[in-house]
Design an enzyme around this catalytic site. Sequence first.
Site, PDB file in Angstrom:
ATOM      1  N   HIS A  96     -19.065 -37.008  78.882  1.00  0.00           N
ATOM      2  CA  HIS A  96     -20.450 -36.657  78.541  1.00  0.00           C
ATOM      3  C   HIS A  96     -20.964 -37.655  77.504  1.00  0.00           C
ATOM      4  O   HIS A  96     -20.192 -38.141  76.667  1.00  0.00           O
ATOM      5  CB  HIS A  96     -20.494 -35.230  77.998  1.00  0.00           C
ATOM      6  CG  HIS A  96     -21.892 -34.742  77.786  1.00  0.00           C
ATOM      7  ND1 HIS A  96     -22.616 -35.059  76.665  1.00  0.00           N
ATOM      8  CD2 HIS A  96     -22.704 -34.003  78.579  1.00  0.00           C
ATOM      9  CE1 HIS A  96     -23.833 -34.520  76.780  1.00  0.00           C
ATOM     10  NE2 HIS A  96     -23.905 -33.869  77.930  1.00  0.00           N
ATOM     11  N   SER A 214     -32.527 -32.258  80.281  1.00  0.00           N
ATOM     12  CA  SER A 214     -33.718 -31.406  80.195  1.00  0.00           C
ATOM     13  C   SER A 214     -34.093 -30.718  81.513  1.00  0.00           C
ATOM     14  O   SER A 214     -35.273 -30.550  81.810  1.00  0.00           O
ATOM     15  CB  SER A 214     -34.903 -32.203  79.628  1.00  0.00           C
ATOM     16  OG  SER A 214     -34.610 -32.637  78.312  1.00  0.00           O
TER      17      SER A 214
HETATM   18  P1  PGA Z   1     -29.982 -30.690  78.229  1.00  0.00           P
HETATM   19  O1  PGA Z   1     -28.486 -31.238  78.243  1.00  0.00           O
HETATM   20  O2  PGA Z   1     -30.156 -29.886  79.485  1.00  0.00           O
HETATM   21  O3  PGA Z   1     -30.070 -29.857  76.992  1.00  0.00           O
HETATM   22  O4  PGA Z   1     -30.885 -31.876  78.188  1.00  0.00           O
HETATM   23  C1  PGA Z   1     -27.907 -31.711  79.424  1.00  0.00           C
HETATM   24  C2  PGA Z   1     -26.499 -32.161  79.175  1.00  0.00           C
HETATM   25  O5  PGA Z   1     -26.207 -32.696  78.097  1.00  0.00           O
HETATM   26  O6  PGA Z   1     -25.627 -32.003  80.034  1.00  0.00           O
END
Ligand code: PGA
Length: 252
Positions: A96, A214
């Site tokens: 990640h 997001s």
């Molecule tokens: P987010 O994170 O949906 O809060 O943008 C996605 C992720 O880091 O996997």
Amino acid sequence: MRTKVIAGNWKMNKDLSESAELINGLKSKLATMPNGVKAIVCPPFVSLALAKELLKGSPIELGAQNMYFEDEGAFTGEVSAKMLKSVGCKYVILGHSERRQYFKESDEFINTKAKKTLASGLIPIICVGETLQEREKNITNQVVTTQVAGCLKGISAFDIEKSIIAYEPVWAIGTGKVATPQQAQDVHKLIRGLIAQLYGPATAEKVVIQYGGSVKPDNAKELMHQPDIDGALVGGACLKADSFAAIVLAAA
Ligand code: PGA
């Protein structure tokens, strides 16, 4: 048709009682899974055993957020594939962008972990994606190509078919700035093309490529409608049962 796979990355959120509350909420909202859709929750390590217990009889599957590649030994703070399996995990998120940024994980390191994951019978969710600076410099394709090649090095076609790739533009993670469906589709197509070059088109057609950054109930459908977007890796919106369930249902 590839399965749509929605994974919730809880990150460093939810203590034990909060984890139980979220799992119970999800269980009631996702008592049956739509055809062709899979939902995975990835709570923090300390909540995995409880999550496994609570998810008995539920179609929701379990994953972890990280793993180390050694089987056991003096590696303070680390968790092995065997431990994750023993607690009921089927998936593990690797590389990640937060691991890359804060813990300096390299493609080579992620690749070693991916191989161990697969050898252990777990499914890796391998994350790639460019930073804002890289996008602005117009080197997105180059960056993603390097990451994909590095993370998949030495992995067989047999194993790659089972693996999941998550394209997560770093500038879209936790910022509310989602990639447009076209921006995401362009990179997903690039990734599928790279897999086709490495393993052949038949293999590439089978690989699930998730979008992350997001993803919310109101943008999930359009994103997952793109031909090469096979689901989502969800951060913020997975911390509430309502919004995660809505994203899962949007995949149907
Ligand atoms: P987010 O994170 O949906 O809060 O943008 C996605 C992720 O880091 O996997």
